[in-house]
Design an enzyme around this catalytic site. Structure first.
Site, PDB file in Angstrom:
ATOM      1  CB  ILE A  70      -1.152   0.128   1.250  1.00  0.00           C
ATOM      2  CG1 ILE A  70      -0.380  -0.065   2.365  1.00  0.00           C
ATOM      3  CG2 ILE A  70      -2.009  -1.088   1.121  1.00  0.00           C
ATOM      4  CD1 ILE A  70      -1.223   0.134   3.915  1.00  0.00           C
ATOM      5  N   GLY A  73       8.419   3.634   0.442  1.00  0.00           N
ATOM      6  CA  GLY A  73       8.994   4.682   0.616  1.00  0.00           C
ATOM      7  C   GLY A  73      10.734   4.552   0.433  1.00  0.00           C
ATOM      8  CB  ALA A  74      13.526   6.505   0.763  1.00  0.00           C
ATOM      9  CD  GLU A  75      13.974   3.909   7.631  1.00  0.00           C
ATOM     10  OE1 GLU A  75      14.571   4.053   8.417  1.00  0.00           O
ATOM     11  OE2 GLU A  75      12.647   4.536   7.830  1.00  0.00           O
ATOM     12  CB  ALA A  76       9.897   1.085   5.267  1.00  0.00           C
ATOM     13  CB  ILE A 133       3.684   0.374   4.052  1.00  0.00           C
ATOM     14  CG1 ILE A 133       4.701   1.412   4.764  1.00  0.00           C
ATOM     15  CG2 ILE A 133       2.235  -0.031   5.296  1.00  0.00           C
ATOM     16  CD1 ILE A 133       5.198   1.074   5.965  1.00  0.00           C
ATOM     17  CG  ASP A 184       7.754  12.422   7.970  1.00  0.00           C
ATOM     18  OD1 ASP A 184       7.317  13.676   7.414  1.00  0.00           O
ATOM     19  OD2 ASP A 184       7.581  11.454   6.969  1.00  0.00           O
TER      20      ASP A 184
END
Length: 209
Positions: free
Chosen positions: A4, A7-10, A12, A117
């Site tokens: 869904i 991102g750059a880090e994770a 989801i 954030d």
């Protein structure tokens, strides 16, 4: 399992967790980093995020319940919060919610927690209550210092920059946030406000150049 967000880090995913709709957050390995270093970074950030959520919860801020987390696999399974995010609420004129948002940010900061954030998409209203999500960039600070105030100001400024988009009503909306923030943060709120003013003045100077 349904992706869904990415991102750059994770990444989801929406998952079924023993019959409960849940969210799986997975910090995917970065092939450009040294393998051992990458493992340590993802492990530390996973632990840090869960710790930050716990600090926020004990401070009286609503966060998703954590069902399970695995530092070795850099994954967290948590409650899925269904509702409208702050951006959607503001777009349909629910400006009153900023008073509560400010109060909750004040609770976090009073506990020494910087969210990291405060984008409007990370504040969700569900069942009439506000929830804060995505603490992956957060930081817990012990004690009070100028540096802590600066970090808190940067935290707040992320949200205030969103409010700038509302033109003539922007100042009114900022004051709603600050009113809630001051109620929880107390006298130190004025220090954070001064740092926010300094950041914003610096930003305007850069833009003019």
């Amino acid at each position: 399992m349904l992706l869904i967000a990415k991102g750059a880090e994770a990444e989801i995913y929406l998952v079924d967790w023993f019959g409960i709709r849940a969210v799986l957050k997975w910090r995917k390995p970065k092939t450009y980093r040294d393998q051992t270093l990458d493992y340590l970074i993802r492990r530390r950030r996973t632990i840090n995020e869960v710790r930050n959520m716990y600090i926020a919860y004990t401070a009286g801020v609503r966060v998703p319940s954590v069902y399970f987390f695995d530092p070795e696999k850099a994954s967290i399974v948590m409650e899925y919060i269904e509702g409208e995010n702050l951006r959607d609420l503001l777009n349909r004129g629910r400006f009153d919610v900023l008073l509560r948002a400010g109060a909750y940010v004040g609770k976090m900061h009073k506990a020494g927690l910087i969210h990291g954030d405060l984008a409007p998409t990370n504040i969700i209203q569900s069942g009439g209550e506000l929830y804060f999500i995505d603490f992956g960039l957060g930081e817990a600070r012990a004690g009070w210092s100028r540096k802590t105030a600066v970090l808190m100001a940067r935290d707040v400024n992320v949200l205030l920059r969103t409010l700038d988009l509302y033109g003539d009503r922007a100042e009114e909306l900022r004051q709603l946030f600050w009113n809630g923030y001051r109620d929880e943060m107390g006298p130190r709120a004025s220090v954070v406000e001064k740092e926010v003013a300094r950041i914003r003045a610096s930003g305007r100077y850069v833009e003019r150049r």
